[in-house]
Design a protein around this motif. Structure first.
Motif, PDB file in Angstrom:
ATOM      1  N   ILE A 122     102.751  69.179 115.173  1.00  0.00           N
ATOM      2  CA  ILE A 122     102.471  68.700 113.406  1.00  0.00           C
ATOM      3  C   ILE A 122     101.888  67.171 114.038  1.00  0.00           C
ATOM      4  CG2 ILE A 122     104.011  67.238 111.941  1.00  0.00           C
ATOM      5  CD1 ILE A 122     104.376  70.359 111.867  1.00  0.00           C
ATOM      6  N   GLU A 123     100.990  66.429 112.820  1.00  0.00           N
ATOM      7  CA  GLU A 123     100.125  65.452 112.942  1.00  0.00           C
ATOM      8  C   GLU A 123     100.688  64.659 111.991  1.00  0.00           C
ATOM      9  OE1 GLU A 123      95.853  65.665 112.351  1.00  0.00           O
ATOM     10  OE2 GLU A 123      95.597  63.397 112.770  1.00  0.00           O
ATOM     11  N   HIS A 124     100.904  63.052 111.973  1.00  0.00           N
ATOM     12  CA  HIS A 124     101.549  61.960 111.488  1.00  0.00           C
ATOM     13  C   HIS A 124      99.375  61.251 110.925  1.00  0.00           C
ATOM     14  CE1 HIS A 124     105.705  62.595 112.206  1.00  0.00           C
ATOM     15  NE2 HIS A 124     105.092  63.622 113.284  1.00  0.00           N
ATOM     16  N   ALA A 125      99.065  61.418 109.383  1.00  0.00           N
ATOM     17  CA  ALA A 125      97.972  60.886 109.938  1.00  0.00           C
ATOM     18  C   ALA A 125      97.625  59.874 108.522  1.00  0.00           C
ATOM     19  CB  ALA A 125      96.761  62.368 109.910  1.00  0.00           C
ATOM     20  N   ARG A 126      97.176  59.118 108.335  1.00  0.00           N
ATOM     21  CA  ARG A 126      97.140  58.365 107.223  1.00  0.00           C
ATOM     22  C   ARG A 126      95.275  59.349 106.961  1.00  0.00           C
ATOM     23  NH1 ARG A 126      97.465  53.008 110.244  1.00  0.00           N
ATOM     24  NH2 ARG A 126      99.258  54.251 110.871  1.00  0.00           N
ATOM     25  N   LEU A 127      95.922  59.118 105.397  1.00  0.00           N
ATOM     26  CA  LEU A 127      94.752  59.511 104.726  1.00  0.00           C
ATOM     27  C   LEU A 127      93.685  58.218 103.131  1.00  0.00           C
ATOM     28  CD1 LEU A 127      92.662  62.128 102.898  1.00  0.00           C
ATOM     29  CD2 LEU A 127      94.733  62.277 101.702  1.00  0.00           C
ATOM     30  N   SER A 128      92.696  58.066 103.671  1.00  0.00           N
ATOM     31  CA  SER A 128      92.384  56.898 102.828  1.00  0.00           C
ATOM     32  C   SER A 128      91.330  57.610 101.353  1.00  0.00           C
ATOM     33  CB  SER A 128      91.758  55.913 103.910  1.00  0.00           C
ATOM     34  OG  SER A 128      90.094  56.088 103.913  1.00  0.00           O
ATOM     35  N   GLY A 129      90.536  57.154 100.938  1.00  0.00           N
ATOM     36  CA  GLY A 129      90.068  57.567  99.609  1.00  0.00           C
ATOM     37  C   GLY A 129      90.464  56.756  98.595  1.00  0.00           C
ATOM     38  N   ASP A 130      89.082  56.423  97.338  1.00  0.00           N
ATOM     39  CA  ASP A 130      89.724  56.298  96.284  1.00  0.00           C
ATOM     40  C   ASP A 130      90.717  57.177  95.243  1.00  0.00           C
ATOM     41  OD1 ASP A 130      88.508  54.012  96.602  1.00  0.00           O
ATOM     42  OD2 ASP A 130      86.999  54.759  95.497  1.00  0.00           O
ATOM     43  N   THR A 131      90.554  58.682  96.036  1.00  0.00           N
ATOM     44  CA  THR A 131      90.626  59.686  95.261  1.00  0.00           C
ATOM     45  C   THR A 131      91.814  59.666  96.903  1.00  0.00           C
ATOM     46  OG1 THR A 131      89.559  59.765  93.144  1.00  0.00           O
ATOM     47  CG2 THR A 131      91.474  61.630  93.592  1.00  0.00           C
ATOM     48  N   LYS A 132      93.260  60.498  96.934  1.00  0.00           N
ATOM     49  CA  LYS A 132      93.228  61.013  97.710  1.00  0.00           C
ATOM     50  C   LYS A 132      93.112  62.273  97.951  1.00  0.00           C
ATOM     51  CE  LYS A 132      94.684  57.399  99.903  1.00  0.00           C
ATOM     52  NZ  LYS A 132      94.687  56.479  98.175  1.00  0.00           N
ATOM     53  N   LEU A 133      92.884  63.507  98.617  1.00  0.00           N
ATOM     54  CA  LEU A 133      92.277  64.764  98.266  1.00  0.00           C
ATOM     55  C   LEU A 133      93.608  65.321  99.334  1.00  0.00           C
ATOM     56  CD1 LEU A 133      88.300  65.026  98.076  1.00  0.00           C
ATOM     57  CD2 LEU A 133      90.476  64.522  96.218  1.00  0.00           C
ATOM     58  N   ASP A 191      79.653  56.588 113.291  1.00  0.00           N
ATOM     59  CA  ASP A 191      81.561  56.534 114.216  1.00  0.00           C
ATOM     60  C   ASP A 191      82.293  57.708 113.608  1.00  0.00           C
ATOM     61  OD1 ASP A 191      84.186  55.888 113.691  1.00  0.00           O
ATOM     62  OD2 ASP A 191      83.652  54.103 112.912  1.00  0.00           O
ATOM     63  N   PRO A 192      82.739  57.783 114.686  1.00  0.00           N
ATOM     64  CA  PRO A 192      83.607  59.232 114.707  1.00  0.00           C
ATOM     65  C   PRO A 192      84.695  59.627 113.790  1.00  0.00           C
ATOM     66  CG  PRO A 192      84.618  58.396 116.565  1.00  0.00           C
ATOM     67  CD  PRO A 192      83.251  57.427 116.086  1.00  0.00           C
ATOM     68  N   SER A 193      85.340  58.260 113.221  1.00  0.00           N
ATOM     69  CA  SER A 193      86.431  58.339 112.012  1.00  0.00           C
ATOM     70  C   SER A 193      86.017  58.331 110.479  1.00  0.00           C
ATOM     71  CB  SER A 193      86.996  57.118 112.039  1.00  0.00           C
ATOM     72  OG  SER A 193      86.563  56.070 111.367  1.00  0.00           O
ATOM     73  N   GLY A 194      87.153  58.999 109.793  1.00  0.00           N
ATOM     74  CA  GLY A 194      86.212  59.670 108.809  1.00  0.00           C
ATOM     75  C   GLY A 194      87.303  59.502 107.524  1.00  0.00           C
ATOM     76  N   GLY A 195      87.612  58.408 107.602  1.00  0.00           N
ATOM     77  CA  GLY A 195      88.984  58.476 106.289  1.00  0.00           C
ATOM     78  C   GLY A 195      90.532  58.740 106.568  1.00  0.00           C
ATOM     79  N   LEU A 196      90.683  59.951 107.919  1.00  0.00           N
ATOM     80  CA  LEU A 196      91.372  60.641 108.067  1.00  0.00           C
ATOM     81  C   LEU A 196      92.046  60.043 109.501  1.00  0.00           C
ATOM     82  CD1 LEU A 196      93.973  62.905 107.252  1.00  0.00           C
ATOM     83  CD2 LEU A 196      92.373  64.283 107.639  1.00  0.00           C
ATOM     84  N   GLU A 197      92.713  59.465 109.634  1.00  0.00           N
ATOM     85  CA  GLU A 197      93.552  58.690 110.832  1.00  0.00           C
ATOM     86  C   GLU A 197      94.301  59.417 111.265  1.00  0.00           C
ATOM     87  OE1 GLU A 197      94.724  54.319 112.643  1.00  0.00           O
ATOM     88  OE2 GLU A 197      93.424  54.460 110.097  1.00  0.00           O
ATOM     89  N   LYS A 198      94.565  59.930 112.679  1.00  0.00           N
ATOM     90  CA  LYS A 198      95.329  60.368 113.476  1.00  0.00           C
ATOM     91  C   LYS A 198      96.206  59.214 113.971  1.00  0.00           C
ATOM     92  CE  LYS A 198      94.869  62.482 117.376  1.00  0.00           C
ATOM     93  NZ  LYS A 198      94.377  62.622 118.388  1.00  0.00           N
ATOM     94  N   VAL A 199      97.653  59.268 113.181  1.00  0.00           N
ATOM     95  CA  VAL A 199      98.948  58.489 113.621  1.00  0.00           C
ATOM     96  C   VAL A 199      99.840  58.567 114.976  1.00  0.00           C
ATOM     97  CG1 VAL A 199     100.821  56.750 113.381  1.00  0.00           C
ATOM     98  CG2 VAL A 199      99.284  57.516 111.540  1.00  0.00           C
TER      99      VAL A 199
END
Lengths: 322, 257
Positions: free
Chosen positions: A139-150, B211-219
């Motif tokens: 399981i990965e906990h991650a932070r998703l950014s972007g003007d629209t989240k996909l 830059d290897p990051s791309g809007g989906l950042e592993k916590v």
């Protein structure tokens, strides 16, 4: 608002789409915003009651002369078109072949990040998502950014749960603007498999055999059990690699993902890659000589014994019962 | 036909995955490395298409220096060329990964386009399901994912995707992009001799600058909870009481009898 792609078969939503709707409703509720379903193609407008039951406020019905057959880029153009009209905070699709593919195209067109196979989402400026890696064995906990989240919803990880208050969604017809490039790739034909019996992915009973079966001819007793119970036979990757069964029989991360009422796993050790393929089973019964095998830790019921002795006795008892 | 197969180096995990203490990665201290089964099939297909059509097969990966090992497996499987987009080992997000691969393809195509780019449907480790589609969009080429049967014809490929009870058929004009799944073919097992020869092959190394990051950042990563030890043992061996217990389960609890 949250936009959800709902796949359907002649106006009836797929299970994985209802799971995606359930996940998306959580996000919409958290944001205090509307939940908008998008159905593409013929009979899509017939989904209003079904998606209303899962909390959708609006149903977009996408139609176009060129959309009678599935076309990945055209589906992406359609979804992106609705998104342009409604400016959603998030767009969600089921994590199926078509759902992943369509959303990947949307992500590429808009240069937005995409989180695949999410099992939980917490809305915010950035979304805190929980997603499956290694086919669900991590399981990965991650932070998703972007003007629209996909994001896509991991199949069979979030239970499809009807809303407390069923809605009565308005149906909005929508005709996307498609260019030639959107229609370069489209479904041209559907071939029916000439398999005897029930396809593995649809069977209510699956009898699986692993390395412990010992050889191709020893699958006869598994075939017999499957026949008696009206089910299908599957195999672990180890058995397929031995050449005992064709790849079409493989259950697991890179094979078929099964969702039977009961999965009877015979002589299968229970590697994570295999368990990923059978976790959609309601009940798992393992038959294994090794009481320390990983599968014994992961199943619901177990018989500790040699399948070469247990299966013939079981088949005999079932015949007597029938 | 000239074909490029894009692959990824991943740890060879066993029955249980162990994480590093900081929960940022899989503990690979005692693990070997491999590539995803989907990608072994991508290489095999590339090699077969090249052999059948008097073309070339190239393998490419974005990864650390050690990923040359997986490229050499591809060479040992009879691929002609290998390209390494060499990183410092950090995890790369799909957006910059796809952009670097698209750049590398454009550079490699100065002497003519690849007829087909092959990817695994998803990487075994991150499973983002999108790099192939992003590369296709970047290069403006037709793309289909999840393919388990592929036939090349003059100027196009016929690709089939498995669905419940059958297969969907797609036709793509080349140059095209397909992401494939295990079962597409049976990857050859390279001989020791071809492995030894592959060691001598040079690998074209490039340094990706993004830059290897791309809007989906592993916590952090986490092993999923398992209800271990919850199994009810119905019995041992084939004695009548055990068989009766199984019959009861099938008839009363599951209702399939």
């Amino acid at each position: 608002m949250t936009l959800v792609l709902v796949e359907h078969e002649a106006g009836s939503p797929t299970d994985t789409s209802l799971q995606a709707l359930t996940l998306a409703r959580g996000v919409a509720d958290e944001e205090g915003e509307e939940l908008v379903a998008v159905a593409i193609g013929d009979k899509g407008d017939g989904l209003a009651d079904a998606v209303g039951e899962f909390g959708a406020d609006v149903l977009y019905h996408v139609t176009h002369d060129e959309l009678d057959a599935y076309a990945p880029a055209a589906w992406a153009a359609s979804l992106a078109g609705v998104a342009d009209e409604r400016d959603p905070a998030a767009v969600v699709a089921p994590g199926t072949d078509r759902g992943q593919e369509t959303l990947a195209h949307v992500a590429a067109r808009r240069d937005l990040p995409l989180a695949a196979n999410c099992t939980a989402v917490e809305a915010g400026d950035a979304y805190e998502v929980t997603r499956e890696r290694w086919g669900g064995s991590l399981i990965e906990h991650a932070r998703l950014s972007g003007d629209t989240k996909l994001l896509t919803a991991a199949p069979h990880s979030v239970a499809a749960d009807p809303a407390a208050d069923a809605g009565d969604p308005a149906v909005e017809p929508f005709e996307p603007t498609l260019d030639d490039a959107d229609l370069r790739v489209r479904l041209v034909e559907r071939e029916e498999a000439d398999v005897e019996g029930i396809p593995l992915g649809q069977a209510r009973v699956v009898v699986g055999g692993g390395r412990g079966v010992g050889g191709p001819e020893d699958y006869d007793t598994l075939e017999e059990l499957a026949d008696l119970l009206g089910g299908a036979v599957g195999a672990s990757r180890a058995a397929v690699n031995e050449g005992w069964r064709p790849h079409d029989d493989q259950i697991g991360l890179t094979g078929t993902k099964i969702t039977p009422d009961i999965y009877i796993a015979c002589g299968i050790s229970g590697a994570v890659q295999h368990m990923v393929g059978c976790k959609g089973s309601d009940t798992i019964l393992a038959i294994n000589t090794d009481s320390e095998a990983a599968i014994i830790q992961k199943c619901d019921y177990a018989v500790v014994g040699d399948l070469h002795e247990v299966l013939p006795a079981l088949n005999e008892a079932i015949r007597a019962e029938q | 036909m000239d074909v490029l197969a894009c692959i990824k180096r991943v740890p060879e995990t066993g029955a249980k995955i162990t994480l590093t203490d900081d929960q940022q990665a899989i503990d690979t201290t005692n693990l070997g490395f491999t590539m995803s089964p989907h990608e072994e099939c991508a290489i095999e297909e590339a090699v077969q298409l090249a052999e059948d059509g008097d073309g070339t097969a190239t393998v490419l990966t974005l990864g650390p220096d050690e990923a040359a090992e997986q490229l050499r497996t591809g060479i040992a499987m009879n691929a002609d060329e290998a390209v390494l987009l060499e990183t410092d080992g950090a995890e790369w997000s799909p957006i910059p990964t796809a952009a670097e691969i698209a750049d590398a393809v454009r550079d490699a195509e100065e002497d003519g386009a690849f007829d087909l780019l092959l990817f695994g449907n998803e990487s075994a480790d991150m499973a983002n399901h999108q790099v192939g589609v992003r590369v296709a969009n970047d290069l403006d080429r037709p793309c289909i994912t999840g393919i388990k049967d592929l036939t090349a014809e003059d100027g196009r490929v016929v690709a089939k995707r498995e669905v419940a009870g059958g297969a969907e058929v797609y036709e793509l004009d080349t140059p095209a992009v397909c992401t494939v799944k295990e079962g597409l073919n049976e990857p050859r097992y390279p001989s020791m001799r071809s492995r030894m020869q592959a060691r001598k092959q040079s690998v074209d190394r490039r340094s990706p600058g993004r830059d290897p990051s791309g809007g989906l950042e592993k916590v952090r990563l986490e092993a999923p909870e398992e209800d271990e030890g919850a199994a009810e043992i119905l019995g041992e061996g084939a004695d009548p009481a055990t068989i009766d217990a199984v019959i009861d389960l099938l008839r009363d609890d599951v209702g399939v009898l």
